[in-house]
Design an enzyme around this catalytic site. Structure first.
Site, PDB file in Angstrom:
ATOM      1  N   HIS A 153      38.698  -4.005  91.130  1.00  0.00           N
ATOM      2  CA  HIS A 153      40.039  -3.863  91.383  1.00  0.00           C
ATOM      3  C   HIS A 153      40.478  -3.381  93.026  1.00  0.00           C
ATOM      4  CE1 HIS A 153      39.166   0.978  90.720  1.00  0.00           C
ATOM      5  NE2 HIS A 153      38.322   0.565  91.158  1.00  0.00           N
ATOM      6  N   HIS A 154      39.296  -3.633  93.739  1.00  0.00           N
ATOM      7  CA  HIS A 154      39.444  -3.300  95.077  1.00  0.00           C
ATOM      8  C   HIS A 154      39.807  -4.740  95.975  1.00  0.00           C
ATOM      9  CE1 HIS A 154      38.460   0.698  94.840  1.00  0.00           C
ATOM     10  NE2 HIS A 154      37.202   0.348  94.621  1.00  0.00           N
ATOM     11  N   CYS A 155      39.709  -5.770  95.014  1.00  0.00           N
ATOM     12  CA  CYS A 155      40.037  -7.123  95.645  1.00  0.00           C
ATOM     13  C   CYS A 155      41.347  -7.579  95.546  1.00  0.00           C
ATOM     14  CB  CYS A 155      38.988  -8.048  95.100  1.00  0.00           C
ATOM     15  SG  CYS A 155      39.104  -9.808  95.900  1.00  0.00           S
ATOM     16  N   GLN A 195      40.908   4.415  93.417  1.00  0.00           N
ATOM     17  CA  GLN A 195      42.281   3.926  93.507  1.00  0.00           C
ATOM     18  C   GLN A 195      42.052   2.548  93.368  1.00  0.00           C
ATOM     19  OE1 GLN A 195      44.224   4.229  97.101  1.00  0.00           O
ATOM     20  NE2 GLN A 195      45.839   2.663  96.688  1.00  0.00           N
ATOM     21  N   ASN A 197      43.309  -0.319  94.640  1.00  0.00           N
ATOM     22  CA  ASN A 197      44.064  -1.006  95.646  1.00  0.00           C
ATOM     23  C   ASN A 197      44.395  -2.333  95.760  1.00  0.00           C
ATOM     24  OD1 ASN A 197      41.374  -0.988  96.484  1.00  0.00           O
ATOM     25  ND2 ASN A 197      42.210  -1.259  98.639  1.00  0.00           N
TER      26      ASN A 197
END
Length: 365
Positions: A153-155, A195, A197
């Site tokens: 979920h950071h990509c 988070q 992001n």
């Protein structure tokens, strides 16, 4: 909507192997041994347990919940699949070992030839990404699906980070929007300690996607711009414990699903909330994690909304056992079964799902 780099005319998606049909004898649990990253011990330089996914499967086999015959075998996402979200420029940058070393936070990768980095690090991540996309279709067909990996979920479309090189959550949602009739709204429930992001940046302007994100406010990535995309933001303090945490999970997941009824839920079930995790900074017990997952699945099942779960972060050796225990608990509680959702998903979703024309349809259904 396709990314400009994606092949095929609008309304006619490219041919993808990721939406091949799956026998009804298989449980909608997606995995491949290629998920696991093992290369000269380099994977040990990151706190991530890069063999976590295989351990989860082994525990589930030991409990006789899974066999080799009823697991769905993930397929590697091809470049054409990735281009649905990623820019060509970003994918080309991954051909530089120093870029991959930065994204995965494993500095010695910098000194390795890129063909080795591709084979030993990026191929496992592409296979997990393919698994998330496959699990999206399965969730619609069966009412639920679990990719034992994924949750990067950071990509986002044009940048990676935090061990996340491909935007599998964004890809799964865009594949569904593009290829499955009747799927036009998605809710992401992101309960990893960090988070999310990446998907937030990708869906910043997209009203079809509702994002609930609950995370430790003091840790990576602290992406203020991406926070603008969160529809239901729950920021936690250091050391948050079970009672407060589970109360917030129930309140906000129920609230998010009451606010907008989606056609699919993508649940990012990171186990880095576990007490003692070196990166998460929260203090949730193993039993708290099992209960958390049950609360989210219960909220989905009560509303008859298909749910796709990905496993995301978790940086302790014991997290594999906890993920397995959670899946077994979901089964015991009747949250996951081999059958489809009550009332069955309409046949137009399952059999008429591809918006392909001509011969292309026969290659992908």
């Amino acid at each position: 909507m396709s990314h400009p780099g994606a092949s095929g005319a609008p309304g006619c998606p490219h041919v993808s192997e990721l939406y091949a049909s799956v026998p009804r004898t298989c449980l909608p649990i997606v995995y491949h041994p290629d998920y696991n990253i093992t290369f000269m011990g380099l994977e040990k330089l990151h706190p991530f347990d890069a063999g976590k996914w295989g351990k989860v499967i082994n525990f589930l086999k030991e409990e006789q919940f899974l066999t080799d015959d009823n697991i769905v075998e993930a397929r590697e996402a091809a470049e054409e699949d990735l281009l649905i979200v990623h820019t060509k420029r970003y994918l080309n940058r991954l051909k530089w070992s120093f870029v991959v070393a930065t994204i995965t936070e494993i500095p010695p990768l910098l000194f390795l030839p890129n063909f080795l980095v591709q084979r030993k690090v990026l191929r496992p991540l592409r296979t997990q990404t393919g698994g998330t996309i496959m699990a999206g279709k399965l969730a619609v067909e069966r009412g639920w699906a679990i990719n034992v990996g994924g949750g990067f979920h950071h990509c986002s479309s044009d940048r990676g980070g935090g061990f996340c090189a491909y935007a599998d959550i964004t890809l799964a949602i865009k594949f569904l929007f593009e290829r499955v009739e009747g799927i036009s709204r998605a809710t992401i429930i992101d309960l990893d300690a960090h988070q999310g992001n990446g998907h937030e940046r990708d869906f910043m302007e997209d009203r079809r996607v509702f994002i609930m994100d609950m995370y430790n406010r003091y840790i990576y990535p602290r992406d203020g711009y991406a926070k603008q995309a969160i529809n239901r933001k729950v920021e936690l303090d250091w050391g948050t414990e079970d009672s407060e945490y589970l109360q917030k999970v129930e309140l906000h997941s129920e609230g998010a699903l009451n606010e907008i009824r989606p056609d699919i839920i993508i649940y990012n079930a990171g186990t880095d909330i576990l007490d003692g995790d070196p990166l998460g900074g929260l203090s949730i017990s193993p039993q708290g994690i099992v209960k958390r997952d049950e609360l989210v699945f219960r909220a989905a099942k009560r509303r008859n909304i298909p749910i796709l779960m990905v496993t995301s972060g978790g940086y302790q050796k014991k997290t594999a056992r906890i993920i397995a225990d959670s899946i077994l608990n979901l089964h015991r509680q009747g949250m996951i079964e081999a059958e489809s959702l009550e009332g069955e998903v309409s046949s137009s979703l399952v059999t008429g799902m591809m918006r392909h024309s001509g011969n292309a349809a026969s290659n992908v259904v």
